[in-house]
Motif scaffolding. Sequence first.
Motif, PDB file in Angstrom:
ATOM      1  N   ILE A 259       0.808  -1.096   0.145  1.00 34.25           N
ATOM      2  CA  ILE A 259      -0.090   0.070  -0.108  1.00 34.25           C
ATOM      3  C   ILE A 259       1.018   1.131  -0.198  1.00 34.25           C
ATOM      4  O   ILE A 259       0.664   2.140  -0.772  1.00 34.25           O
ATOM      5  CB  ILE A 259      -1.083  -0.055   1.183  1.00 34.25           C
TER       6      ILE A 259
ATOM      7  N   SER B 229       2.397   1.794  -3.368  1.00 33.26           N
ATOM      8  CA  SER B 229       1.384   2.305  -4.349  1.00 33.26           C
ATOM      9  C   SER B 229       1.253   3.750  -4.191  1.00 33.26           C
ATOM     10  O   SER B 229       0.974   4.519  -5.011  1.00 33.26           O
ATOM     11  CB  SER B 229       0.311   1.231  -4.270  1.00 33.26           C
TER      12      SER B 229
ATOM     13  N   VAL C 218       2.747   6.657  -6.118  1.00 35.77           N
ATOM     14  CA  VAL C 218       2.096   7.078  -7.329  1.00 35.77           C
ATOM     15  C   VAL C 218       0.851   7.614  -7.276  1.00 35.77           C
ATOM     16  O   VAL C 218       0.670   8.529  -7.861  1.00 35.77           O
ATOM     17  CB  VAL C 218       2.150   5.639  -8.281  1.00 35.77           C
ATOM     18  N   VAL C 219       0.042   6.710  -6.382  1.00 36.73           N
ATOM     19  CA  VAL C 219      -1.598   7.363  -6.405  1.00 36.73           C
ATOM     20  C   VAL C 219      -1.424   8.998  -5.870  1.00 36.73           C
ATOM     21  O   VAL C 219      -2.352   9.531  -6.344  1.00 36.73           O
ATOM     22  CB  VAL C 219      -2.315   6.320  -5.530  1.00 36.73           C
TER      23      VAL C 219
ATOM     24  N   VAL D  70      -0.581  11.587  -8.446  1.00 37.12           N
ATOM     25  CA  VAL D  70      -1.540  11.260  -9.267  1.00 37.12           C
ATOM     26  C   VAL D  70      -2.953  12.350  -9.309  1.00 37.12           C
ATOM     27  O   VAL D  70      -3.496  12.970  -9.670  1.00 37.12           O
ATOM     28  CB  VAL D  70      -2.102   9.930  -9.906  1.00 37.12           C
ATOM     29  N   PHE D  71      -3.482  11.779  -7.705  1.00 37.64           N
ATOM     30  CA  PHE D  71      -4.600  12.678  -7.323  1.00 37.64           C
ATOM     31  C   PHE D  71      -4.446  14.041  -7.195  1.00 37.64           C
ATOM     32  O   PHE D  71      -5.275  14.921  -7.811  1.00 37.64           O
ATOM     33  CB  PHE D  71      -5.284  11.961  -5.964  1.00 37.64           C
TER      34      PHE D  71
ATOM     35  N   LEU E 207      -2.222  15.706  -8.681  1.00 39.67           N
ATOM     36  CA  LEU E 207      -1.928  16.419 -10.294  1.00 39.67           C
ATOM     37  C   LEU E 207      -3.255  16.553 -10.740  1.00 39.67           C
ATOM     38  O   LEU E 207      -3.421  17.601 -11.644  1.00 39.67           O
ATOM     39  CB  LEU E 207      -1.039  15.364 -10.852  1.00 39.67           C
ATOM     40  N   THR E 208      -4.170  15.646 -10.529  1.00 42.68           N
ATOM     41  CA  THR E 208      -5.429  15.419 -11.139  1.00 42.68           C
ATOM     42  C   THR E 208      -6.134  17.047 -10.732  1.00 42.68           C
ATOM     43  O   THR E 208      -7.056  17.553 -11.720  1.00 42.68           O
ATOM     44  CB  THR E 208      -6.477  14.254 -10.957  1.00 42.68           C
ATOM     45  N   ILE E 209      -6.142  17.103  -9.516  1.00 41.20           N
ATOM     46  CA  ILE E 209      -7.046  18.221  -8.965  1.00 41.20           C
ATOM     47  C   ILE E 209      -6.494  19.575  -9.421  1.00 41.20           C
ATOM     48  O   ILE E 209      -7.070  20.397  -9.829  1.00 41.20           O
ATOM     49  CB  ILE E 209      -7.304  18.065  -7.559  1.00 41.20           C
TER      50      ILE E 209
ATOM     51  N   ILE F 216      -4.444  20.218 -11.851  1.00 40.95           N
ATOM     52  CA  ILE F 216      -4.590  20.305 -13.467  1.00 40.95           C
ATOM     53  C   ILE F 216      -5.899  20.830 -13.711  1.00 40.95           C
ATOM     54  O   ILE F 216      -6.175  21.899 -14.370  1.00 40.95           O
ATOM     55  CB  ILE F 216      -4.128  19.240 -14.349  1.00 40.95           C
ATOM     56  N   SER F 217      -6.864  20.065 -13.135  1.00 41.31           N
ATOM     57  CA  SER F 217      -8.348  20.443 -13.611  1.00 41.31           C
ATOM     58  C   SER F 217      -8.826  21.615 -13.185  1.00 41.31           C
ATOM     59  O   SER F 217      -9.561  22.536 -13.901  1.00 41.31           O
ATOM     60  CB  SER F 217      -9.219  19.306 -12.931  1.00 41.31           C
TER      61      SER F 217
ATOM     62  N   TRP G 180       7.693   9.765 -16.236  1.00 39.76           N
ATOM     63  CA  TRP G 180       6.590   8.804 -15.798  1.00 39.76           C
ATOM     64  C   TRP G 180       6.550   7.361 -16.545  1.00 39.76           C
ATOM     65  O   TRP G 180       5.860   6.617 -16.219  1.00 39.76           O
ATOM     66  CB  TRP G 180       5.239   9.356 -15.889  1.00 39.76           C
TER      67      TRP G 180
ATOM     68  N   PRO H  19       7.132   4.673 -12.264  1.00 41.41           N
ATOM     69  CA  PRO H  19       6.625   3.183 -12.099  1.00 41.41           C
ATOM     70  C   PRO H  19       7.424   1.984 -12.308  1.00 41.41           C
ATOM     71  O   PRO H  19       7.144   0.945 -11.497  1.00 41.41           O
ATOM     72  CB  PRO H  19       5.486   3.252 -13.201  1.00 41.41           C
TER      73      PRO H  19
ATOM     74  N   ILE I 133       2.458  -0.466 -15.262  1.00 46.01           N
ATOM     75  CA  ILE I 133       3.281   0.511 -16.042  1.00 46.01           C
ATOM     76  C   ILE I 133       2.786   1.114 -17.260  1.00 46.01           C
ATOM     77  O   ILE I 133       2.681   2.410 -16.925  1.00 46.01           O
ATOM     78  CB  ILE I 133       4.831   0.077 -16.067  1.00 46.01           C
TER      79      ILE I 133
ATOM     80  N   PHE J   1      -0.884   9.220 -16.874  1.00 45.12           N
ATOM     81  CA  PHE J   1       0.039  10.816 -16.856  1.00 45.12           C
ATOM     82  C   PHE J   1      -0.408  11.337 -18.294  1.00 45.12           C
ATOM     83  O   PHE J   1      -0.415  12.651 -18.309  1.00 45.12           O
ATOM     84  CB  PHE J   1       1.230  10.304 -16.827  1.00 45.12           C
TER      85      PHE J   1
ATOM     86  N   LEU K 245      -3.623  13.238 -18.045  1.00 48.06           N
ATOM     87  CA  LEU K 245      -3.299  14.478 -17.452  1.00 48.06           C
ATOM     88  C   LEU K 245      -2.540  15.639 -18.054  1.00 48.06           C
ATOM     89  O   LEU K 245      -2.970  16.866 -17.868  1.00 48.06           O
ATOM     90  CB  LEU K 245      -2.797  14.130 -16.010  1.00 48.06           C
TER      91      LEU K 245
ATOM     92  N   MET L 110      -4.333  17.490 -20.610  1.00 48.75           N
ATOM     93  CA  MET L 110      -5.048  18.681 -20.100  1.00 48.75           C
ATOM     94  C   MET L 110      -4.203  19.743 -19.546  1.00 48.75           C
ATOM     95  O   MET L 110      -4.683  20.983 -19.594  1.00 48.75           O
ATOM     96  CB  MET L 110      -6.008  18.169 -18.801  1.00 48.75           C
TER      97      MET L 110
ATOM     98  N   PHE M 158     -15.490  21.478 -18.604  1.00 44.79           N
ATOM     99  CA  PHE M 158     -16.137  20.130 -18.078  1.00 44.79           C
ATOM    100  C   PHE M 158     -17.421  19.726 -18.402  1.00 44.79           C
ATOM    101  O   PHE M 158     -18.332  19.827 -17.574  1.00 44.79           O
ATOM    102  CB  PHE M 158     -15.630  20.193 -16.816  1.00 44.79           C
TER     103      PHE M 158
ATOM    104  N   PHE N 256     -10.145   8.691 -10.748  1.00 47.50           N
ATOM    105  CA  PHE N 256     -10.159   8.405  -9.055  1.00 47.50           C
ATOM    106  C   PHE N 256     -10.600   7.053  -8.875  1.00 47.50           C
ATOM    107  O   PHE N 256      -9.599   6.288  -8.355  1.00 47.50           O
ATOM    108  CB  PHE N 256     -11.010   9.209  -8.451  1.00 47.50           C
TER     109      PHE N 256
ATOM    110  N   THR O 159      -7.775   4.336 -10.630  1.00 49.83           N
ATOM    111  CA  THR O 159      -6.685   4.412 -10.207  1.00 49.83           C
ATOM    112  C   THR O 159      -6.581   3.492  -8.781  1.00 49.83           C
ATOM    113  O   THR O 159      -5.814   2.736  -8.380  1.00 49.83           O
ATOM    114  CB  THR O 159      -6.073   5.922  -9.709  1.00 49.83           C
TER     115      THR O 159
ATOM    116  N   VAL P 284      -4.652   0.228  -7.901  1.00 50.90           N
ATOM    117  CA  VAL P 284      -3.695  -0.102  -6.875  1.00 50.90           C
ATOM    118  C   VAL P 284      -4.075  -1.361  -5.916  1.00 50.90           C
ATOM    119  O   VAL P 284      -3.288  -2.108  -5.694  1.00 50.90           O
ATOM    120  CB  VAL P 284      -3.854   1.240  -5.939  1.00 50.90           C
TER     121      VAL P 284
ATOM    122  N   ILE Q 253      -1.844  -4.649  -5.124  1.00 50.62           N
ATOM    123  CA  ILE Q 253      -1.847  -5.231  -3.794  1.00 50.62           C
ATOM    124  C   ILE Q 253      -2.228  -6.573  -4.110  1.00 50.62           C
ATOM    125  O   ILE Q 253      -1.446  -7.636  -3.391  1.00 50.62           O
ATOM    126  CB  ILE Q 253      -2.962  -4.605  -3.100  1.00 50.62           C
TER     127      ILE Q 253
END
Lengths: 300, 657
Positions: A51, A54, A57-58, A61-62, A64-66, A68-69, A95, A99, B356, B363, B366, B369, B376, B388, B391, B395, B399
């Motif tokens: 966990i 992971s 990365v996660v 990413v989250f 970055l998403t928020i 950039i949006s 990128w 990973p 990968i 990426f 993203l 954008m 939107f 969201f 991803t 994960v 796991i």
Amino acid sequence: MKTKIRVVLAILITAFVIGLTFNYISTHNLAVLNPKGVIAFEERKLLFITILLSALVVVPVFCLTIFISWKYRESNKKAKYSPHWDHDPKLEFAWWAIPVVIISILAVLTWQYSHSLDPFKPLQSNKQPLHVQVIALQWRWLFIYPDQHVAAVNTMPIQINRPINLHITSDAPMNSIWIPQLAGQIYAMSGMSTKLHLDARHPGVYKGVSANISGKGFAGMTFSVPATNNKEFNDWMKKAKKSNNVLTYEKYNELAKPSTNRQVILYSDVDNDLYNKVIMKYMQPSNGNNMTEMDMNHAR
Amino acid sequence: MLGKLSLEAFKHDQIVMFGVMSMIGAGLLAVILLTVFKKWKWLYKEWLTTLDPKNIGIMYIFVAILMLLKGISDAGLMRVQQATSSGASEGIMSATHFQQIFSAHGTTMIFFVAMGLMFGLINLIVPLQIGARDVAFPLINAISFWLFVAGMLLINTSLAIGEFSAAGWLAYPPLSELAYSPGVGVDYWIWALQIAGIGSLLSGVNFITTILRMRCPGMKLMRMPLFCWSVLGSMTLVVSAFPILTVTLALLALDRYMGMHFFTSGFGGNPMMYVNLIWAWGHPEVYILILPAFGVFSEVVATFSKKRLFGYKYMVYAIIAITVLSYLVWLHHFFTMGAGANVNAFFGIMTMIIAIPTGVKVFNWLFTMYRGRVKFSVPMLWFLGFVFTFTIGGVTGVIMAVPPVDFQLHNSLFLVAHFHNMIIGGVVFGYLAAINYWFPKFFGFKLNERLGKLSFYFWIVGFATAFIPLYILGIMGATRRLNHYDASQGWQSLFIVAAFGALLIVIGIALLVAQIIVSVIKRKQNIDYNGDPWDARNLEWSTASPVPFYNFAVLPEVHDRNAWWDAKHKKHKITEPTVYDKIVLPKNTSIGFLIGVLAFMIGFGLVWHITWLAAAPFIVIVCLLIYRSNQENTEYTVPMSVIERIEKANKLKAQAS
């Protein structure tokens, strides 16, 4: 003003939900995260490592998403706009590389732990292991203690701090034996024998289940695993020895008939070769005709 | 004469009767409406006999949405059962009924919802994006669709006549063998999938050929829109994976019908072989569904960011990598079978490696954008929802790719939550984005934005509410497929929360249906005049909306990856033709429809062991195919005057805006 109220409301609701969740988690037994044996403990450790890796990365990413949006939303005319920018070797290298590195670390861990936590691998200990033969029935579990010549249905008492060696087969559709607080699961298949090695470090009564659908009584295929010290375990053995039930092959065939009865049954003696007989039932073509007939009856 | 069929087959409990009655009711309503509005001829000419991929695509999506309603009803019943069946309460249904419902839910959602939406979109979009007027084999395309419908009808017939399989959506033997499942349920499952699966295989061949052979001038492979690339990857998987399914189902059928022993427990049969085979198809199947959804997002993100797609080349390489790798991971579905540490570790590591290229795609989206002007609209919201949920699903997948961790999570509700994160968050969100994005192209008006957004919010909140509790339950040791559990486990409150989440998703789906209905009624407010309502980038938007039946009056010529954007903004203007060429298109034929009907009869005959009903339609199909092969004049020429008239009308419409 209106948006402010909305934001506050959203935060409050989120906080409330998170609070409720934590309250639930802290008052209930999260079996996988609450290990009582060395195998389950190691498996939990590995779960946490995975966990965390992971998350490396996660979380970006989250974020970055928020970010950039928000920044590049249509109404934000101040943000830079480059409609033809579609390639950047440095970024793309990053990128692919990140990973690759994380997965490489995880791959090494996977290789090592797959071997160290192989369910077929005996636990190292200076104590003699306790052998238990497990047979999945429709829809009960039979546990045979070959060295003690006793057997039990739907309960598997063990001693703490002593390696337990399980040999597992099935006289039913495929099942999966799982005692989350002691060790991960392994399939129980007819005509085959799988192994599972585990131990318990703390006394307690642990829950075991079948994790693979095996017909209409499958949900009731639960059993208990009382883990006790030597004295209590020996007491239980004595109690089993006093039982009037004896598990001959004929008696076994009675027991193997489909039933959703979840009562615990103890047997003071067991056919010495029962476990192998149950496996060989599916391996010998000569017995085949009987088998088909019997299985057809099972299904009724 | 009637095989195993008897009056017994029509006896059901209340819940099933309600389902049967509502289906018969809906069928009757359709018949009445068609009669009242005198639409039978329209139905026959425009739909049942059509070879136009656009109409076939719309029918696929229509059927898939109907099946979505059925699949979500199954899900709702499961959630209610698990929320109510703690301790002394047995819930609302028997164990067998519950098991039939989750078997039907999985089968329906994968084969008849996800596959239906996918093939629908491919039919609609691929020919337009590569600048073609048709697919490579129009009749085979129609046959594929009608086989899909035959399989769908067979699975629904099991509700009314007989019973459905209670052995799970992949029907693992020995449970699915005659010894443990003597009824017709598993047979319904086998033949529904066998018939639909053959349709899918034919479609795979068809679209690979279409993409490789029918691209317009200048459309090099590396200029293809990413949706087409993703379809090429997906169809490659179809062609190589579906034969495995066909063979596996055939072997299981031989066990059940001819007393053979491929997968039985005894006589040298080996159920483990089945599990390997079914997942050697089943894992690629997941990527068959998800790749086109990736393609959709590549289109949507670029369009709504008003920017070229970032890292096109690597997106293509990622698709190819995923296509190849998806064959090498099937064993991660059963680490718990005891294959040994080396085997488990190998498949675990291969599984992680897929993360990968998939991560790289995220990426790249993203950064498409990044430095864009992101609007939107509804499809873009679905993309954000996808990032969201998918991803998180990725994960949890990584796991569980670690074998020792999988021992603790396999077959638990954690696993169930994981694959719903992938299939709903990835596949369904992708196809819902696609429906919102491409709808105006085929109907000439946009879908209602407000209802679309509302539907999205209900879906996303419902999804979290329904599946986060399942993750926690899995960690608590709750296995999947339980029709009942002991009250001492303390699981009930979480199951109730999950049921509430499912209710929110149901509302989301109701809003989706409402969105379509409201948009049709108020279509005048949302008319797409010029055929390019989103200011988009690829060739499909260069045509009028709705697309004329011949797609392109003149086949386009392509100079750039974003052919339409390029034409709009740069020197390579699409020249307005003064004279139109003749266009040759296939004539309508009822053969596809007939083969579907006959295939259904074969399936029904096989399920009930009615030999003549299985054999006779088969002979008719062979005769039909021979007849068709010798038929001449299967095509017709569209007169120039017709093309001119339509093109002029569309031009006027565009000017009127």
